[in-house]
Design an enzyme around this catalytic site. Structure first.
Site, short mmCIF file in Angstrom:
data_model
loop_
_atom_site.label_atom_id
_atom_site.label_comp_id
_atom_site.label_asym_id
_atom_site.label_seq_id
_atom_site.Cartn_x
_atom_site.Cartn_y
_atom_site.Cartn_z
N ASP A 54 -16.81 8.13 -17.95
CA ASP A 54 -18.24 8.01 -18.21
C ASP A 54 -18.50 7.63 -19.66
O ASP A 54 -17.85 8.14 -20.58
CB ASP A 54 -18.90 9.37 -17.90
CG ASP A 54 -20.41 9.34 -18.00
OD1 ASP A 54 -21.03 8.59 -17.23
OD2 ASP A 54 -20.96 10.06 -18.86
N GLU A 110 -16.54 2.89 -17.58
CA GLU A 110 -17.97 2.59 -17.52
C GLU A 110 -18.37 2.19 -18.94
O GLU A 110 -18.68 3.02 -19.78
CB GLU A 110 -18.78 3.80 -17.08
CG GLU A 110 -20.26 3.45 -16.91
CD GLU A 110 -21.21 4.58 -17.28
OE1 GLU A 110 -22.36 4.54 -16.79
OE2 GLU A 110 -20.85 5.47 -18.06
#
Length: 576
Positions: free
Chosen positions: A216, A287
């Site tokens: 993330d 990401e």
């Protein structure tokens, strides 16, 4: 440790189709209205039959759930909301028995404010080792209301908050940085203890048998030295130029002092060494929302991530020139470092592409959706099916977001009192209010005539619209015209024809067609398939010698209508 599917197969991640499960909204196993790990396990045969290779599970860690689990209070356990570590072990074992790999989310940029580290920081004085795990700064006595810099939270509002919890402090004692919600303080990745701790987190889950990590905010973590002010730029200049697939220098993510700093790559090289020390090819996928598109190659160099989401593709508007440009640029950039291009159209942070692709250009924001008008559902679904048919024919890896195989639209009309995304609450009274991301997170429909459409026995945590009943899995299964059966057919053909391992070349399908057509020849060995997507207003004739082997619109044989993609064979060695 459970055995891995196809353990002898190398580089499985180069061609894999990976399905994202958002635990809250996939399947509820215990009847409390919230999805959970046993619910996921019960539906794994569905994912095997769909034809995917792996499952990515969004966070299930202990958390106050201020940001739906992306505010982690303990990185090495399961929140009772979702089950237990034993449930996770069962899920892993079941998935591996079914031939599915499992990737879990890793959230390294920030923790929850309920994490023991942050609670210890608040109980300790400024300058203490406990505070050095995060990014604290002193309050200026000459301007006590002015944050240390002008950084803004990704969820709206300032990226700094003050704390008064230090026991002996009178009034606010320091600022702390949070690039997201104020309940998500940023970690200080210059701190050795932070880096060492996450080495242990990786090993904990790898030892348990996970096949990799989705990282993330992979472009975050490291901030520019001195935490300088962010340059205020013309809002009209922000974003990728979808016509060229590039961004000018003013739009480079590195010009934002908290994104895409060079130091993040030292972290990933360290993590890659840990992953490579385990059997079975464990992977990382980044990401990383970075610009220009060339920057993404830095995240997938041979000693860093295996994959990085292609957000330039997800951001591209429904335009033939733009799509051709971003496809070509994606292969150029990733090919330079021998990395696969990792295609994606939807996820838990963006407007579902069955809605997004039908929005007017000025409304078609991708991430953290603002208020939009409701687009024509038929147009959105036609374009979504066409975009997916194009994407799944392209060489490389691909990610699917739960429910897109059902053609689910974004739920735009959720009542304010059920919304939970912090973006909604942090922006609702500002000049730029945003609906947030709840609309793409509404629980899935499995059975049309069951309570909660088969999601679970209790009312789901977010209400499902009535239209979901007609899109349920049981309704679509066996219907050759359904979106679900289209996905199953495409995934089967993709594997049979080895398209993911092929090479791609953008071609011109005929005179004066370039303005409205995307045509890509995919070659694998002696086989060649042409992907042809019609974005124009007139039907496109299929060459007489060609055969349509897949089509996003049912029943296409000779004319490709507007907003339709077909896969063609039989075009000869030069596509004539």
């Amino acid at each position: 440790m459970t055995s891995r599917p196809d353990a002898a197969t190398t580089d499985w991640w180069r061609h894999a189709v990976i399905y994202q499960v958002y635990p809250r909204s996939f399947a509820d196993g215990d009847g409390d209205g919230m999805g959970d790990l046993p619910g996921i396990t019960s539906r794994l045969p569905y994912l095997r039959d769909l034809g995917v290779d792996a499952v990515w599970i969004s966070p299930f860690y202990p958390s106050p759930q201020k940001d739906a689990g992306y505010d982690v209070a303990d990185y090495c356990d399961v929140d009772p909301l979702f089950g237990s570590l034993a449930d996770l072990d069962t899920l892993l074992a079941t998935a591996h028995e079914l031939g599915l790999r499992v990737i879990v989310d890793l959230v390294p940029n920030h923790t929850s404010d309920q994490h023991p580290w942050f609670r210890a920081a608040l109980a300790s004085p400024p300058g203490s080792p406990e505070r050095d795990r995060y990014i604290f700064r002193d309050i200026d006595p000459e301007a006590p209301g002015e944050p240390p810099n002008n950084w803004e939270s990704n969820f709206g509002g300032p990226a700094w908050s003050t704390t008064t919890r230090y026991p002996d402090a009178v009034g606010p004692d320091q600022w702390y940085l949070h690039l997201f919600d104020s309940s998500q303080p940023d970690l200080n990745w210059e701190n050795t203890e932070v880096r060492d701790s996450f080495d242990g987190v990786l090993r904990f889950w790898l030892d348990r048998g996970v096949d990799g990590f989705r990282v993330d905010v992979a472009h975050g973590m490291i901030k520019a030295p001195g935490l300088p002010d962010m340059e205020i730029r013309d809002p009209g200049a922000v974003g990728t130029d979808a016509t060229t697939g590039e961004a000018d220098a003013a739009m480079a993510s590195t010009s934002t002092p908290y994104w895409d700093q060079d130091g993040v790559h030292d972290i990933y090289r360290r993590w890659r060494q840990i992953l490579d020390s385990y059997p079975g090819e464990r992977i990382m996928v980044a990401e990383a929302w970075v610009q220009p598109i060339d920057r993404i190659a830095r995240y997938v160099r041979p000693d860093e991530h295996h994959q990085a989401f292609n957000f330039a593709f997800i951001d591209t508007r429904w335009d033939a020139t733009a799509l051709r440009s971003v496809i070509a640029a994606s292969y150029r950039v990733n090919g330079a470092v021998n990395a696969p291009t990792t295609w994606v159209l939807s996820n838990h942070d963006v407007i579902r592409h069955a809605t997004r692709l039908a929005l007017a250009p000025e409304e078609a924001v991708t991430q953290l959706a603002g208020p939009v008008t409701t687009p024509d559902r038929a147009t959105g679904l036609h374009r979504a099916r066409a975009a997916t048919t194009l994407m799944l024919g392209l060489p490389g890896s691909a990610y699917l977001y739960q429910g897109e195989e059902l053609g689910l639209p974004e739920v735009l009309d959720l009542p304010d009192d059920v919304r939970q995304d912090p973006t909604f609450f942090r922006t609702r009274h500002t000049t730029h209010p945003e609906l947030g991301r709840d609309g793409c997170r509404v629980p899935l429909p499995w059975v049309s005539d069951a309570p909660g459409f088969g999601f679970g026995s209790a009312d789901p945590w977010l209400p499902q619209p009535e239209i979901f009943g007609g899109l349920a899995v049981d309704v679509q299964t066996g219907d050759p015209a359904s979106t679900l059966e289209l996905y199953r057919r495409l995934l089967t053909l993709r594997k049979e024809l080895h398209l993911a391992d092929g090479t791609a070349q953008i071609v011109s399908p005929g005179e004066d067609a370039d303005a409205d057509i995307v045509a890509v020849d995919v070659t694998c060995g002696d086989a060649r398939v042409r992907l042809l997507c019609n974005l124009g207003t007139a039907p496109w004739p299929v060459p007489e010698q060609a055969q349509v082997i897949a089509s996003s619109t049912p029943g296409i044989t000779r004319l490709v209508p507007t907003d339709c993609t077909v896969w063609l064979t039989g075009l000869g060695s030069h596509g004539e």
